[in-house]
Write a protein that holds these residues in place. Sequence first.
Motif, short mmCIF file in Angstrom:
data_model
loop_
_atom_site.label_atom_id
_atom_site.label_comp_id
_atom_site.label_asym_id
_atom_site.label_seq_id
_atom_site.Cartn_x
_atom_site.Cartn_y
_atom_site.Cartn_z
N UNK A 173 6.05 -11.34 -12.78
CA UNK A 173 6.20 -11.92 -11.44
C UNK A 173 6.54 -10.83 -10.43
N UNK A 174 7.46 -9.94 -10.80
CA UNK A 174 7.83 -8.85 -9.90
C UNK A 174 6.63 -7.95 -9.60
N UNK A 175 5.84 -7.65 -10.63
CA UNK A 175 4.66 -6.81 -10.43
C UNK A 175 3.63 -7.52 -9.55
N UNK A 176 3.47 -8.83 -9.73
CA UNK A 176 2.53 -9.57 -8.89
C UNK A 176 2.94 -9.53 -7.43
N UNK A 177 4.23 -9.62 -7.18
CA UNK A 177 4.72 -9.52 -5.80
C UNK A 177 4.41 -8.15 -5.21
N UNK A 178 4.58 -7.09 -6.01
CA UNK A 178 4.30 -5.74 -5.50
C UNK A 178 2.83 -5.59 -5.15
N UNK A 179 1.95 -6.10 -6.00
CA UNK A 179 0.51 -6.00 -5.72
C UNK A 179 0.15 -6.82 -4.49
N UNK A 180 0.75 -8.02 -4.36
CA UNK A 180 0.47 -8.87 -3.20
C UNK A 180 0.94 -8.20 -1.92
N UNK A 181 2.12 -7.56 -1.96
CA UNK A 181 2.62 -6.86 -0.77
C UNK A 181 1.72 -5.68 -0.42
N UNK A 182 1.23 -4.97 -1.45
CA UNK A 182 0.32 -3.85 -1.19
C UNK A 182 -0.99 -4.34 -0.57
N UNK A 183 -1.44 -5.53 -0.97
CA UNK A 183 -2.66 -6.10 -0.40
C UNK A 183 -2.51 -6.32 1.11
N UNK A 184 -1.30 -6.69 1.55
CA UNK A 184 -1.07 -6.89 2.98
C UNK A 184 -1.14 -5.56 3.74
N UNK A 185 -0.67 -4.49 3.12
CA UNK A 185 -0.66 -3.20 3.81
C UNK A 185 -2.02 -2.51 3.75
N UNK A 186 -2.85 -2.90 2.78
CA UNK A 186 -4.14 -2.22 2.62
C UNK A 186 -4.03 -0.90 1.91
N UNK A 187 -2.88 -0.63 1.26
CA UNK A 187 -2.67 0.61 0.52
C UNK A 187 -2.15 0.29 -0.87
N UNK A 188 -2.47 1.12 -1.88
CA UNK A 188 -1.95 0.86 -3.23
C UNK A 188 -0.43 0.87 -3.25
#
Length: 462
Positions: free
Chosen positions: A389-404
Amino acid sequence: MTGRILRIELRRSAALGVGLLLLVTGAALLLSSTQFFAGRWMQLAVLARSTLIMLLPLALAGGAWLGRRDARCRVNELFASTVRPRWQRVVPTASALAVTVVAAYVVVFLVAAGWVVPTAGYFPSATIVVAAVGVPALIAAGWLGMAAGRAVPRVITAPVLAVLGFVLVALVPEWITAPATGAEIGQFRQEPAGVLLLPTFTGLDDFQTIATRVSLLQALWLVSLAVTGLLLLGAVRRRAVAFAVLPALLGVAVALPLLPVGGARGAAVVDPVAVELVCDNDGPQVCVTRTHAALLPDVVGPARQALAMMAAKLPNAPVRAVQTQQVTYWARPDPDTAPARHSADTIVFDTPTINRVGRADLSGDYFLPALLEAAWRQECGDQSVRGDVYEARMVAAAWLTGRPPAPQPGWPPSEMAQLVGAYQALVNLPEVEQRRRMAAAREGALACRDDELVANVPTGRP
């Protein structure tokens, strides 16, 4: 006459040296940890109480050193041959020690207050009561040490008392609260009410205070213990020694049944004023708690930047950001009570790190990603978060920024590479599919269905 003798004792006896030792030690302990209380009065009061872990053993040892003065100078028989009662001779010396140890404690508190006054937005009325409990504690320790030094006038008495005092106030509570063998992390034994007879107190959340009833009961017990120490110091006959113990017995008999069980957990209560929200409405609303009002100018910019990023990509994006009002420390009074869930138009962010002057420390690249992750977070009543769940949140937040996802301190390179690969897999999908997945993931997260979050956001896990 008594006042003149007191002034002489303050100038020439070891009482002044004991006070200076406590002053230096207390200042070193508090001023090396200003980031833990800067801008927060209650945290300062609690940390002042935590310095008693070192100050009480020093007061005991200092009192013992002062108490053996007559034996060291070989004047016991001379003073015993006078008609003047012993208590008249010991009161000025005991008073001098009390004045110096209390002055050291108060001066350290006032100096440390210099890190609180400039940024404090709230002064809890219980602050004075919580901090003041240290006064009778130090007096009791000093007078009991003097009585022990008089009874056993040996050079070794002072260091032995210092070690025993440290074991009592620092190590015994740790042994009592340590988790049982095989217990899960975070599970502690239920401390008995007697733990609160010790005035030291650590680990209070910024939104908590010590119940005033607990502080007053502790003060009652410590005052009675100080009276016992003074009576023991002036006692000559065995009957007087037996009588001297009565105040301490009476104090513990009154206080102990009224003290709550559970140690810090039982004594800590949520301060309703501390969790009130203070908001900036010049744009999308951003709110912090009253106890952290000084952080508002620092977090407004990043919070509105995060809200703008969400509005650009998410349907029904949140429009306000609010600091969490939930107690996060293990001493939460009602750990089984589920917190209220926030609405979909609000993101709830954790308190940012506070620096040594009471402002938000945003020097690292962590606060904005944490704000973005809050779009996929809900108060579900469970403090633990699964790794996926924590990793999914990190990926979702990165998707908002447009950066890995940015590298995380302490994370193995292989795990970061896994997250970067998951991010790339997400952004390689058609844009419509990306938005559909993110919307579904957010809907599941807000409904406390973390499986839906993980199902829609790739994490690179097999």
